[in-house]
Design a protein around this motif. Structure first.
Motif, PDB file in Angstrom:
ATOM      1  N   PHE A   1      -9.535  73.535  28.837  1.00 20.27           N
ATOM      2  CA  PHE A   1     -10.360  74.088  29.909  1.00 20.27           C
ATOM      3  C   PHE A   1      -9.592  75.140  30.715  1.00 20.27           C
TER       4      PHE A   1
ATOM      5  N   SER B   1      -9.793  78.270  28.833  1.00 19.11           N
ATOM      6  CA  SER B   1     -11.137  78.816  29.015  1.00 19.11           C
ATOM      7  C   SER B   1     -11.255  79.562  30.342  1.00 19.11           C
TER       8      SER B   1
ATOM      9  N   THR C   1     -11.517  75.180  36.471  1.00 22.61           N
ATOM     10  CA  THR C   1     -12.193  74.816  35.228  1.00 22.61           C
ATOM     11  C   THR C   1     -11.692  73.487  34.698  1.00 22.61           C
TER      12      THR C   1
ATOM     13  N   ASP D   1     -13.499  76.087  25.463  1.00 21.58           N
ATOM     14  CA  ASP D   1     -14.481  75.448  26.340  1.00 21.58           C
ATOM     15  C   ASP D   1     -15.157  74.281  25.632  1.00 21.58           C
TER      16      ASP D   1
ATOM     17  N   GLY E   1     -16.743  74.224  34.789  1.00 23.96           N
ATOM     18  CA  GLY E   1     -17.257  75.477  34.239  1.00 23.96           C
ATOM     19  C   GLY E   1     -18.303  76.115  35.137  1.00 23.96           C
TER      20      GLY E   1
END
Length: 223
Positions: free
Chosen positions: A18, A21, A43, A111, A148
């Motif tokens: 994450f 991402s 994230t 992700d 996210g």
């Protein structure tokens, strides 16, 4: 293997995924090192913080800040790596577009890995608290997509969970399935985690590849 150690390893893996991402999203928006680090932390840790607040607990990321350190380290490494590329290579417009496509693909893959892992971690948290199946599914979804959502809002984007594919719905299903397998059928938690991780990751990647979305009011061609 001890499930606690196994889950800790999964948490670190999901945190890195994450964080990557978040950093790649920041690179696409040309953020500086502080912005990249902030997106990485949010994230990676945002979903877990929201989940813990929902169950009236001090967020685990604040009690055990390893996830913060890991996110910061990941952001710095990627920043140094991409800075070296920008300094040493004169990039044409065609190469720029190609690099942005690669970054976008890498962002989606990392992700997907983070979503798969953190959905299961969120479900395990609910199972430990002896919640019902709906709560387990909700906490799984919050853990998987919460960070996210905050990340996308910070870079002024509509969160992907609201407009594309089956992102949150998949996390919800994984949470509910984890609850059923572990509570109702007494399947080993490690085996359940591995099985659902593989299923979630493959499903998410197939959804991305074939652009499968939930129904919308208007098609893109109608805009």
């Amino acid at each position: 293997m001890n499930f606690t150690i196994f889950l800790l390893f999964c948490n670190y893996l999901g945190t890195v995924a994450f964080a990557i991402s978040g950093v790649l999203k920041g690179i696409r928006h040309r953020l500086d090192i502080l912005g990249l680090t902030l997106l990485a932390i949010i994230t990676a840790c945002g979903g877990g913080i929201i989940r813990d607040m929902m169950v009236n607990e001090i967020p685990d990321a604040l009690v055990n800040p390893e996830s913060f350190y890991l996110s910061i380290f990941t952001a710095i490494i990627i920043f140094i790596f991409t800075s070296g590329i920008r300094k040493n290579i004169r990039i044409s417009n065609i190469k720029k577009k190609r690099i942005y496509k690669i970054l976008n693909l890498a962002n989606l893959i990392s992700d997907s890995i983070g979503l798969s892992i953190f959905s299961i971690i969120g479900a395990e948290k609910s199972v430990n608290l002896e919640m019902n199946i709906i709560t387990t599914a909700i906490l799984a979804a919050l853990t998987g997509v919460g960070g996210g959502i905050i990340r996308d809002l910070l870079v002024n984007e509509i969160p992907i969970v609201l407009k594309e594919d089956i992102y949150a719905f998949l996390a919800f299903l994984i949470g509910g399935t984890y609850h059923i397998l572990v509570i109702e059928f007494d399947v080993s938690k490690i085996n359940t985690t591995i099985l659902l991780f593989v299923i979630c990751l493959i499903t998410r990647l197939m959804v991305i590849k074939y652009k499968i979305n939930l129904p919308t009011v208007l098609r893109k061609s109608d805009n």
